[in-house]
Scaffold this active site. Structure first.
Site, PDB file in Angstrom:
ATOM      1  N   HIS A  39      50.526  51.535  22.559  1.00 14.48           N
ATOM      2  CA  HIS A  39      51.632  50.958  21.780  1.00 14.48           C
ATOM      3  C   HIS A  39      52.184  49.791  22.593  1.00 14.48           C
ATOM      4  O   HIS A  39      52.173  49.831  23.830  1.00 14.48           O
ATOM      5  CB  HIS A  39      52.698  52.047  21.622  1.00 14.48           C
TER       6      HIS A  39
ATOM      7  N   ASP B 279      53.072  57.842  28.434  1.00 14.56           N
ATOM      8  CA  ASP B 279      53.838  57.633  27.209  1.00 14.56           C
ATOM      9  C   ASP B 279      53.643  58.877  26.344  1.00 14.56           C
ATOM     10  O   ASP B 279      52.580  59.065  25.738  1.00 14.56           O
ATOM     11  CB  ASP B 279      53.327  56.372  26.499  1.00 14.56           C
TER      12      ASP B 279
ATOM     13  N   GLN C 297      54.219  60.469  21.274  1.00 12.44           N
ATOM     14  CA  GLN C 297      53.555  61.129  20.145  1.00 12.44           C
ATOM     15  C   GLN C 297      53.054  62.524  20.505  1.00 12.44           C
ATOM     16  O   GLN C 297      52.510  63.210  19.643  1.00 12.44           O
ATOM     17  CB  GLN C 297      52.382  60.265  19.627  1.00 12.44           C
TER      18      GLN C 297
ATOM     19  N   LYS D 177      61.670  60.605  17.314  1.00 15.19           N
ATOM     20  CA  LYS D 177      60.326  60.984  16.850  1.00 15.19           C
ATOM     21  C   LYS D 177      60.104  62.490  16.907  1.00 15.19           C
ATOM     22  O   LYS D 177      59.053  62.987  16.539  1.00 15.19           O
ATOM     23  CB  LYS D 177      59.261  60.292  17.702  1.00 15.19           C
TER      24      LYS D 177
ATOM     25  N   CYS E  62      52.471  48.558  15.921  1.00 16.17           N
ATOM     26  CA  CYS E  62      52.757  48.111  17.300  1.00 16.17           C
ATOM     27  C   CYS E  62      51.569  48.354  18.216  1.00 16.17           C
ATOM     28  O   CYS E  62      51.759  48.697  19.404  1.00 16.17           O
ATOM     29  CB  CYS E  62      54.013  48.782  17.862  1.00 16.17           C
TER      30      CYS E  62
HETATM   31  N1  PMP Z   1      54.934  54.700  22.375  1.00 16.09           N
HETATM   32  C1  PMP Z   1      54.390  55.230  21.280  1.00 16.09           C
HETATM   33  C2  PMP Z   1      53.036  55.872  21.353  1.00 16.09           C
HETATM   34  C3  PMP Z   1      55.073  55.163  20.072  1.00 16.09           C
HETATM   35  O1  PMP Z   1      54.525  55.670  18.973  1.00 16.09           O
HETATM   36  C4  PMP Z   1      56.350  54.531  20.042  1.00 16.09           C
HETATM   37  C5  PMP Z   1      57.127  54.401  18.742  1.00 16.09           C
HETATM   38  N2  PMP Z   1      56.370  53.941  17.665  1.00 16.09           N
HETATM   39  C6  PMP Z   1      56.880  54.025  21.215  1.00 16.09           C
HETATM   40  C7  PMP Z   1      56.142  54.115  22.378  1.00 16.09           C
HETATM   41  C8  PMP Z   1      58.229  53.371  21.271  1.00 16.09           C
HETATM   42  O2  PMP Z   1      59.224  54.284  20.967  1.00 16.09           O
HETATM   43  P1  PMP Z   1      60.710  53.779  20.633  1.00 16.09           P
HETATM   44  O3  PMP Z   1      60.553  52.710  19.607  1.00 16.09           O
HETATM   45  O4  PMP Z   1      61.374  54.990  20.076  1.00 16.09           O
HETATM   46  O5  PMP Z   1      61.303  53.297  21.889  1.00 16.09           O
END
Ligand code: PMP
Length: 434
Positions: free
Chosen positions: A144, A221, A224, A247, A389
């Site tokens: 991401h 990270d 998920q 999430k 993203c």
């Molecule tokens: N890493 C991953 C794998 C994500 O799916 C996301 C959110 N789509 C993020 C980082 C970023 O999270 P946040 O927008 O809540 O800071």
């Protein structure tokens, strides 16, 4: 997966009754929410916990001496302990942030500041993590942007080199390439536990072992994975990890940076100000130990309380049961999509040993993802469309956008079947593939 996980179960109908939003209709249809990877829906217990705190216990924490402030502080710190327990950690290893993006940036900026300081001859004690020109940061091709751009920026600030572990056609990481890439110049290995596009659970222990052999710091990270898998971050052996409350059935505006004590102790704060200090003079400040030294300013108190309620809710269902159920839904979704002509799944493999969460991204031949999403929306089905993203990963698969369906604890088989029916109709709706 253990046989316990296969048999563990919870009552999905009872769970659905816990989520008020599932009573909504969209375009004349009951809402089918298959966009939990973007943001999850919230059960009553989370909404109630925040509301109850604000109605009955709200006060600034770690400040006032009055009774309400002391109680609010206890509640806030209890929330930290609850979230810590959920990921197998101790409270002092949990730093509140505004989300995973903030947590990952905190790490990258802290290391960047240390590196720039070291380059100017500053405090050697703070520099075990300082980067020097030519040092390497390793990420994966599937990250991401939140776990990619902060490292790009850090590399640019420190003249380090950013390298990436490629992804195979089936979506798994190229571990041979990883073994070649991670070496004596590697200082940081940053990777997702579960990709938000592929849904594949990456081999954390394997990558941590490679990084440890190289003496590199690991940053996970866990955005998920935290909502879907039983997590034990110390057992995984990562140095640092990030995840987001919104999430995992929790509120917006709160996330977590987990860190091993040794690492959190050595990294300097990024934001400075109130709440993170002991003694302040006009020209100097002493900082509190971690986690407080990373939590400058007024804390996200009701959000922490809401997140604690969310992890208690998930723990009540049982994370093995949550994951087992998602595996069932994921297989139904993936198998169903495979049978629909003109559907191409990103990172597909029939290999049953590839562990996944309930998430599939796909393209519909001849139809832009946004158009496909529109047709699904007409049926009341909420999916994510776009690059999620993760532009480099889409480029790797020769795409600019895909449709992503992602499940949650309340998703039913019938909802998956309705999605599959609707996807089957997308190409004919646009007169493609006749
Ligand atoms: N890493 C991953 C794998 C994500 O799916 C996301 C959110 N789509 C993020 C980082 C970023 O999270 P946040 O927008 O809540 O800071």
């Amino acid at each position: 997966m253990s046989s316990l996980a296969e048999t563990a179960a919870y009552d999905v109908r009872a769970v659905r009754a816990d989520f008020p939003i599932l009573g909504e209709t969209v375009n004349g249809h009951p809402l089918i929410y298959l966009d939990s990877a973007a943001t999850s829906q919230k059960p009553f217990v989370v909404l109630d916990a925040e509301r109850m705190f604000l109605e009955h216990a709200n006060a600034a924490v770690h400040r006032g001496a009055h009774t309400l402030a002391a109680e609010a502080t206890d509640t806030f710190e209890d929330a930290r302990a609850d979230v810590a327990r959920f990921v197998g950690a101790a409270p002092e290893n949990i730093v509140w942030t505004s989300g995973a993006t903030a947590a990952l940036n905190l790490v990258a900026y802290s290391i960047g500041n240390v590196s720039v300081g070291a380059a100017h001859g500053a405090d050697a004690a703070a520099s075990p993590y300082a980067l020097h020109p030519g040092d390497e940061i390793v990420v994966t091709e599937a990250e991401h942007h939140a776990n990619l751009i902060p490292w790009q920026q850090l590399a640019a600030r420190t003249s380090a080199v950013l390298r990436h572990i490629p992804v195979h056609d089936d979506g798994t990481l190229d571990l041979d390439a990883a073994a070649d890439l991670i070496g004596e110049r590697t200082r940081i290995v940053a990777f997702s536990h579960v990709s938000n596009v592929l849904g594949i659970v990456n081999p954390v222990a394997h990558l941590v072992a490679l990084a440890k052999d190289a003496g590199a710091l690991t940053v996970l990270d866990a955005c998920q994975s935290a909502p879907h898998l039983a997590l034990d971050l110390p057992a995984l052996g990562v140095d640092l990890a990030a995840f987001s409350g919104h999430k995992m059935l929790g509120p917006y505006g709160i996330g977590v940076l987990y860190g091993r004590s040794e690492v959190l102790d050595a990294l300097p704060p990024v934001l400075t100000g109130g709440s993170m200090v002991t003694t302040v003079t006009l020209d100097h400040a002493e900082f509190l130990p971690a986690p407080q030294k990373f939590e400058a300013g007024t804390q996200p108190v009701s959000q922490a309380v809401g997140l604690a309620a969310a992890v208690q809710y998930l723990a009540g269902l049982g994370m093995d049961a949550v994951h087992a159920r998602e595996r069932l839904l994921e297989r139904r979704l993936r198998d169903g999509l495979r049978e629909i002509p003109g559907i191409r799944l990103l990172g597909d493999t029939a290999d049953p040993s590839v562990e996944r969460i309930g998430l599939c991204a796909f393209e519909v031949d001849g139809v832009h993802a946004h158009d496909a999403g529109q047709v699904l929306d007409d049926h009341g089905i909420a999916v994510r469309v776009g690059h999620h993203c993760a532009q480099p990963l889409h480029r790797r698969f020769g795409m600019t956008a895909s449709v992503r369906a992602s499940t949650s604890v309340f998703t039913t088989e019938a909802e998956i079947d309705t999605l599959l029916d609707a996807v089957s109709g997308v190409r004919s709706f646009f007169g493609v593939g006749r």
